[in-house]
Design a protein around this motif. Structure first.
Motif, PDB file in Angstrom:
ATOM      1  N   GLU A   1       6.028-104.082  42.926  1.00 48.68           N
ATOM      2  CA  GLU A   1       6.297-102.828  42.212  1.00 48.68           C
ATOM      3  C   GLU A   1       7.504-102.097  42.788  1.00 48.68           C
ATOM      4  N   LYS A   2       7.591-102.061  44.105  1.00 53.56           N
ATOM      5  CA  LYS A   2       8.693-101.346  44.749  1.00 53.56           C
ATOM      6  C   LYS A   2      10.042-101.985  44.409  1.00 53.56           C
TER       7      LYS A   2
ATOM      8  N   GLU B   1      10.980-101.323  40.758  1.00 53.02           N
ATOM      9  CA  GLU B   1      11.487 -99.962  40.597  1.00 53.02           C
ATOM     10  C   GLU B   1      12.934 -99.856  41.106  1.00 53.02           C
ATOM     11  N   GLU B   2      13.234-100.623  42.142  1.00 52.90           N
ATOM     12  CA  GLU B   2      14.615-100.672  42.649  1.00 52.90           C
ATOM     13  C   GLU B   2      15.546-101.238  41.570  1.00 52.90           C
TER      14      GLU B   2
END
Length: 572
Positions: free
Chosen positions: A326-327, A330-331
């Motif tokens: 997820e991180k 999002e990046e």
């Protein structure tokens, strides 16, 4: 000054009707020809001096007359070598000129011209890529009147290539195009030698009305499109931009194009095999240059030939880094929105279309969609849109090298993108090649009064729709698959195809009906076993965007039918 565009039939008559001698005394140059073409396209001002044949109207007949004046005979055949310049050729895509050589840097980069001569040859140049093995040198083609006459790799510092030869003069449109990608070198064009009696034997072709820029990765480069199978590794000899969805889209829309595409590149990370971020293979840092390779890392002038549409197809390589983290996703979303700001700065008036999905990476598409929405909200930009590309049908459409798209997949992608571009430009799409059932909604109807009852399951993975009947009612139409949202055009010729599984020997009635119930097409499918194939062609006699495919499977208890891989393609 009145403007008139003549029909194609009139063009043919005009070539025979206009006398060369009438206009031969007039002095015209390539710039005059380009200005007149621009005036007829509505992209430049029209002037009284452009009424070449003095009939009080500036129209396509004047364009023909001016071209004939440009090619007027000098009365003697002479062998002449002309340099590559704006006065002799039209530049297509991001090219770079230095030391009297025009370098075709990117996939599809080209020079195009009309030649009037009895023979013609071009002198080409090679860069450092000539030292590569033959399968990794820059690949190029020469097209004469849209037919490929030369297709080879560049293994020499300098080479003369015959375009055509003969004893009688001919007029031909010639394109010299880079087929492989900027990552593997460029093709240089030095000069053109002709044997001609024309005062202006080599003149640039006219600009097209629209210009589309394609920003992408290996998919846009047509990596491996001519590979024998998915197990063959990369070669420039199997990379052919003429078979890329980008080139096919531009051809279909009769538009000019440029490509900025590098295999393995992305937005936040290039391709990585270990999940670690690859920042050496990013597109944004090099977007404003002619090309990433150091020899061509010069600022690109976006104002000289503004784009009407910019298509961004990036994210497939990013997915090798992002995975389902997820991180990281999002990046990608954040960096994608920042890239949109950069693209908009360079293309202030263009429509921007973003897409992803041909080679999978579907888990990343919602983050692309999110980036587009973030950009819209931050800027109030209304000229940006996105769509998820269909994942390549590996089983039916085949694969190119290293699991890349086949020609069939590239053609299907071009049909969809052409339709999207028509929508943003306000043009009518012919829909040819489009699967009008691609976005259909799958449901069932049950005549509960007859006791009919059934359950369903739809899998987007293999486009399968399973209907399990508990009670079939009394008639075949008491339970129906109801597949809606099919766009039919009156007079359009379509091919319907699918596979069906059910009880062997059972006949299933199918039909396509308009929203008012009118029957457009009907047939019966005889099920012979697992995934029985079915394909037929038909012509629609109505126009209706909300047509439905009805599959009748009632009248039989405790049975099931599965429909796979439904396609309804417009073929003519």
């Amino acid at each position: 000054m009145k403007k008139k565009i003549a029909a194609a039939a009139a063009l043919i008559m005009a070539f025979s009707a206009v006398s060369t001698s009438v206009f031969a005394a007039q002095k015209y140059g390539a710039d005059d020809l380009k200005a007149l073409a621009g005036a007829l396209h509505g992209t430049a001002k029209m002037s009284e001096g452009q009424d070449v044949n003095s009939d009080g109207t500036v129209d396509v007949f004047d364009l023909i007359a001016m071209r004939k004046a440009l090619s007027a005979s000098t009365g003697e055949f002479t062998k002449t070598t002309v340099p590559i310049s704006d006065s002799t050729v039209r530049s297509v895509g991001r090219n770079y000129t230095a030391d009297d050589i025009t370098w075709l840097v990117h996939s599809g980069s080209a020079v195009e011209f009309t030649v009037n001569a009895r023979s013609a040859e071009v002198e080409l140049a090679g860069d450092s890529s000539i030292n590569n093995g033959k399968d990794y040198q820059s690949r190029y083609a020469v097209l004469v009147d849209d037919e490929v006459v030369v297709d080879e790799t560049m293994g020499e510092k300098s080479k003369k290539v015959e375009i055509f030869s003969g004893t009688a003069p001919r007029t031909a449109k010639v394109k010299i195009i880079h087929l492989s990608e900027a990552n593997n070198g460029a093709i240089g064009v030095k000069n053109i030698t002709v044997d001609s009696d024309s005062a202006n034997p080599v003149v640039p072709t006219a600009d097209k009305k629209y210009r589309i820029e394609f920003i992408g990765d290996s998919i846009t480069c047509a990596y491996g499109v001519e590979g024998k199978d998915q197990y063959e590794n990369f070669k420039t000899t199997t990379e052919n931009f003429l078979k890329s969805y980008a080139y096919l889209t531009a051809q279909k829309l009769d538009a000019d194009y440029s490509a900025v595409s590098y295999s393995g590149h992305g937005i936040v990370s290039g391709y990585t095999s270990d999940g670690k971020k690859n920042t050496d293979s990013l597109v944004p840092p090099y977007y404003e240059y002619i090309g990433k390779p150091e020899d061509y890392r010069k600022a690109w002038d976006f104002t000289a030939k503004p784009n009407d549409v910019v298509v961004i197809n990036l994210g497939t390589n990013d997915s090798s880094y992002c995975g389902t983290d997820e991180k990281k996703m999002e990046e990608y979303r954040k960096d994608y929105a920042e890239f949109l700001e950069q693209v908009r700065k360079c293309n202030p008036d263009a429509h921007i279309i973003c897409t992803l999905g041909t080679m999978g990476a579907t888990e990343l598409y919602p983050y692309l969609e999110g980036a587009v929405e973030d950009f819209r909200k931050a800027t109030n930009d209304t000229k940006i849109t996105c769509y998820q590309s269909a994942v390549q049908d590996m089983q039916n459409d085949g694969l190119g090298s290293d699991w890349h798209p086949s020609l069939v997949t590239q053609q299907k992608s071009a049909a969809v993108l052409s339709d999207k571009i028509c929508q943003v430009l306000g043009l009518e799409s012919d829909q040819i090649g489009l699967d009008v059932a691609a976005d259909a909604v799958y449901d069932i109807t049950k005549n509960e009064a007859s006791g009919a009852n059934a359950s369903t399951f739809f899998s987007d993975y293999d486009k399968s729709f399973w209907v399990n009947v508990v009670s079939g009612g009394t008639k075949s139409d008491d339970i129906c698959m109801d597949i809606s949202g099919i766009d039919m055009k009156k007079g359009g010729k379509y091919r319907i195809s699918f596979k069906m599984t059910g009880d062997k020997g059972r006949e299933i009635p199918i039909s396509i009906k308009s929203s008012d119930g009118k029957e457009i097409y009907s047939a019966k499918v005889a099920i012979e076993g697992e995934k029985t194939p079915f394909s037929e062609e038909f012509t629609a006699d109505v126009t209706d965007k909300a047509s439905k495919l009805i599959v009748e499977m009632g009248g039989k208890d405790y049975s099931n039918v599965t429909l796979y891989e439904l396609h309804i393609e417009k073929i003519a």
